[in-house]
Design a protein around this motif. Sequence first.
Motif, PDB file in Angstrom:
ATOM      1  N   GLY A   1      40.407  42.368  30.967  1.00 40.42           N
ATOM      2  CA  GLY A   1      41.201  43.394  30.308  1.00 40.42           C
ATOM      3  C   GLY A   1      42.340  42.825  29.497  1.00 40.42           C
ATOM      4  N   VAL A   2      42.862  43.638  28.580  1.00 41.50           N
ATOM      5  CA  VAL A   2      43.991  43.229  27.745  1.00 41.50           C
ATOM      6  C   VAL A   2      45.228  43.019  28.615  1.00 41.50           C
ATOM      7  CG1 VAL A   2      45.531  43.926  25.867  1.00 41.50           C
ATOM      8  CG2 VAL A   2      43.074  44.414  25.723  1.00 41.50           C
ATOM      9  N   GLY A   3      45.873  41.865  28.467  1.00 36.80           N
ATOM     10  CA  GLY A   3      47.093  41.576  29.203  1.00 36.80           C
ATOM     11  C   GLY A   3      46.877  41.211  30.657  1.00 36.80           C
ATOM     12  N   GLU A   4      45.619  41.038  31.065  1.00 34.04           N
ATOM     13  CA  GLU A   4      45.371  40.691  32.466  1.00 34.04           C
ATOM     14  C   GLU A   4      45.616  39.204  32.718  1.00 34.04           C
ATOM     15  OE1 GLU A   4      42.209  43.705  34.498  1.00 34.04           O
ATOM     16  OE2 GLU A   4      41.408  41.884  33.572  1.00 34.04           O
ATOM     17  N   PRO A   5      46.271  38.879  33.829  1.00 30.15           N
ATOM     18  CA  PRO A   5      46.332  37.482  34.240  1.00 30.15           C
ATOM     19  C   PRO A   5      44.939  37.007  34.647  1.00 30.15           C
ATOM     20  CG  PRO A   5      48.013  38.806  35.354  1.00 30.15           C
ATOM     21  CD  PRO A   5      47.060  39.760  34.699  1.00 30.15           C
TER      22      PRO A   5
ATOM     23  N   GLY B   1      47.459  40.087  25.348  1.00 28.97           N
ATOM     24  CA  GLY B   1      48.569  41.033  25.371  1.00 28.97           C
ATOM     25  C   GLY B   1      49.601  40.639  26.405  1.00 28.97           C
ATOM     26  N   PRO B   2      50.709  41.371  26.483  1.00 29.25           N
ATOM     27  CA  PRO B   2      51.761  41.011  27.447  1.00 29.25           C
ATOM     28  C   PRO B   2      51.301  41.228  28.882  1.00 29.25           C
ATOM     29  CG  PRO B   2      52.255  43.105  26.375  1.00 29.25           C
ATOM     30  CD  PRO B   2      51.068  42.546  25.671  1.00 29.25           C
ATOM     31  N   ALA B   3      51.736  40.320  29.747  1.00 26.76           N
ATOM     32  CA  ALA B   3      51.402  40.408  31.169  1.00 26.76           C
ATOM     33  C   ALA B   3      52.279  41.449  31.849  1.00 26.76           C
ATOM     34  CB  ALA B   3      51.594  39.062  31.833  1.00 26.76           C
ATOM     35  N   PRO B   4      51.846  41.994  32.982  1.00 26.76           N
ATOM     36  CA  PRO B   4      52.698  42.925  33.742  1.00 26.76           C
ATOM     37  C   PRO B   4      54.015  42.267  34.130  1.00 26.76           C
ATOM     38  CG  PRO B   4      50.443  42.929  34.586  1.00 26.76           C
ATOM     39  CD  PRO B   4      50.529  41.803  33.618  1.00 26.76           C
ATOM     40  N   ALA B   5      55.084  43.036  34.099  1.00 26.70           N
ATOM     41  CA  ALA B   5      56.419  42.496  34.386  1.00 26.70           C
ATOM     42  C   ALA B   5      56.482  41.892  35.783  1.00 26.70           C
ATOM     43  CB  ALA B   5      57.466  43.596  34.225  1.00 26.70           C
TER      44      ALA B   5
ATOM     45  N   ALA C   1      29.615  14.232  34.789  1.00 27.61           N
ATOM     46  CA  ALA C   1      28.185  14.170  35.073  1.00 27.61           C
ATOM     47  C   ALA C   1      27.669  15.481  35.631  1.00 27.61           C
ATOM     48  CB  ALA C   1      27.902  13.038  36.061  1.00 27.61           C
ATOM     49  N   SER C   2      28.541  16.234  36.309  1.00 26.58           N
ATOM     50  CA  SER C   2      28.127  17.512  36.879  1.00 26.58           C
ATOM     51  C   SER C   2      29.330  18.437  36.995  1.00 26.58           C
ATOM     52  CB  SER C   2      27.480  17.324  38.261  1.00 26.58           C
ATOM     53  OG  SER C   2      28.399  16.747  39.166  1.00 26.58           O
ATOM     54  N   VAL C   3      29.042  19.723  37.082  1.00 24.69           N
ATOM     55  CA  VAL C   3      30.066  20.759  37.275  1.00 24.69           C
ATOM     56  C   VAL C   3      30.113  21.101  38.757  1.00 24.69           C
ATOM     57  CG1 VAL C   3      30.779  23.089  36.673  1.00 24.69           C
ATOM     58  CG2 VAL C   3      29.616  21.657  34.970  1.00 24.69           C
ATOM     59  N   ASP C   4      31.276  20.982  39.371  1.00 29.93           N
ATOM     60  CA  ASP C   4      31.404  21.288  40.791  1.00 29.93           C
ATOM     61  C   ASP C   4      31.702  22.763  41.033  1.00 29.93           C
ATOM     62  OD1 ASP C   4      30.925  18.651  41.327  1.00 29.93           O
ATOM     63  OD2 ASP C   4      33.043  18.124  41.639  1.00 29.93           O
ATOM     64  N   PHE C   5      32.562  23.352  40.220  1.00 27.35           N
ATOM     65  CA  PHE C   5      32.913  24.763  40.397  1.00 27.35           C
ATOM     66  C   PHE C   5      33.613  25.271  39.149  1.00 27.35           C
ATOM     67  CE2 PHE C   5      36.200  22.068  42.146  1.00 27.35           C
ATOM     68  CZ  PHE C   5      37.346  22.528  41.524  1.00 27.35           C
ATOM     69  N   VAL C   6      33.464  26.567  38.906  1.00 24.98           N
ATOM     70  CA  VAL C   6      34.189  27.263  37.842  1.00 24.98           C
ATOM     71  C   VAL C   6      34.637  28.603  38.410  1.00 24.98           C
ATOM     72  CG1 VAL C   6      34.109  28.271  35.544  1.00 24.98           C
ATOM     73  CG2 VAL C   6      32.849  26.156  36.006  1.00 24.98           C
ATOM     74  N   ILE C   7      35.935  28.763  38.585  1.00 30.62           N
ATOM     75  CA  ILE C   7      36.520  30.036  38.991  1.00 30.62           C
ATOM     76  C   ILE C   7      37.180  30.665  37.769  1.00 30.62           C
ATOM     77  CG2 ILE C   7      38.341  31.154  40.357  1.00 30.62           C
ATOM     78  CD1 ILE C   7      37.877  29.025  42.525  1.00 30.62           C
ATOM     79  N   VAL C   8      36.752  31.857  37.430  1.00 27.69           N
ATOM     80  CA  VAL C   8      37.411  32.668  36.397  1.00 27.69           C
ATOM     81  C   VAL C   8      37.699  34.002  37.056  1.00 27.69           C
ATOM     82  CG1 VAL C   8      37.253  33.704  34.117  1.00 27.69           C
ATOM     83  CG2 VAL C   8      36.149  31.495  34.551  1.00 27.69           C
ATOM     84  N   ALA C   9      38.957  34.241  37.407  1.00 24.58           N
ATOM     85  CA  ALA C   9      39.326  35.396  38.230  1.00 24.58           C
ATOM     86  C   ALA C   9      40.375  36.219  37.501  1.00 24.58           C
ATOM     87  CB  ALA C   9      39.850  34.930  39.588  1.00 24.58           C
ATOM     88  N   ALA C  10      39.956  37.348  36.925  1.00 25.42           N
ATOM     89  CA  ALA C  10      40.826  38.168  36.094  1.00 25.42           C
ATOM     90  C   ALA C  10      41.346  39.373  36.855  1.00 25.42           C
ATOM     91  CB  ALA C  10      40.072  38.637  34.851  1.00 25.42           C
ATOM     92  N   GLY C  11      42.579  39.771  36.535  1.00 22.77           N
ATOM     93  CA  GLY C  11      43.151  40.980  37.125  1.00 22.77           C
ATOM     94  C   GLY C  11      43.122  40.944  38.639  1.00 22.77           C
TER      95      GLY C  11
END
Length: 369
Positions: free
Chosen positions: A218-222, A247-251, A192-202
Amino acid sequence: MGTDELYPLDRLTAAQRATAAAGLDALLLTPGSDLRYLTGYDAHAGERLTCLVLPAEGEPTLIVPRLERPAAEAATATGLRIADHPDGVDPYPLVVAALDGPAAAVGLADRMWAEQVLALRAALPGAAQRLAGEVLRELRIRKSPAEVAALAEAGVAIDEVHLRMGEWLRPGRTEVEVAADIATAIRAAGHASVDFVIVAAGPNGASPHHGTSDRPIGVGEPVVVDIGGTMPSGYRSDCTRTYVAGGPAPAEFVEYYAVLHAAQSAAVAAVRPGISAAAADAAARTPIAAAGYGDAFLHRTGHGIGLDGHEEPYLVSGNDRPLEAGMAFSIEPGIYLAGRHGARIEDIVVCTADGVQRLNTTPTELIAL
């Protein structure tokens, strides 16, 4: 699952018994989850007074603004007495009248507006004010089968959104752009409603409550994606997965994600009746600390969930309360390396009579998009 099953009439009677046992003469509940728990009414919070007067003995009364009476009558338990007040008339004498006698102590909704607290103090000068949570916390902390079903429905709905993440999360798009698509999908999945959206890159992933920004992914960013909403039933969803985009994530990240994954799985497996909330927290925290990331686990392992996104029980060091069947909560350890990246894995689980039930069932492994 009907409304009567999710919001049964006998909750009012149980709350009255608990109110008397706590030494309170009444509970006074303004709009919020406690009011909805007892009546099914998702009341509007505003400057006009809405208040459930629940005496320890006697007939409950729901006081509402006159213009909101039709909504209250449609939503509340059959037979609940309703008293209304028109604009321009002081509603607080209705509270006094509904008590039908003097009150030495009343329990106020934990999140009641300060202006209402003070007005009730003036209307009931002889009544000590305590928190209604002292009474209702123990009723709400163990979910009924209908409540577990409602939370499971919410879990399925939010899982549907995570399963679609590859449609939106890709290098070059900003966190805000991805979050807008996610919010639309949360509603489309049945919330019925959106409480929160976290999108946290790099590096933003190192902040557990980052939110979003205009920064491109960015490419390969978590990318940590923590999302939740409220279903028409009133019950909530909350689920976090961590992705790698394009892309591949940092080791270094791959190494500590494996630690986090094992810790989250161990904490879920540890849940059973009798284990303390602190021990469940330790089940996640101990392996993370042993791998050298203890200082990077910045928050408690979990929080209860139901009609509130955060409620009892809290899985945190020092909370020795034993878990019991019916308790529903998150298991969400995280590792956050400031300036670099972070990761979190979160499932909602229910403690059952013989163990644990996961309400989020999408994979918890690192997800490459």
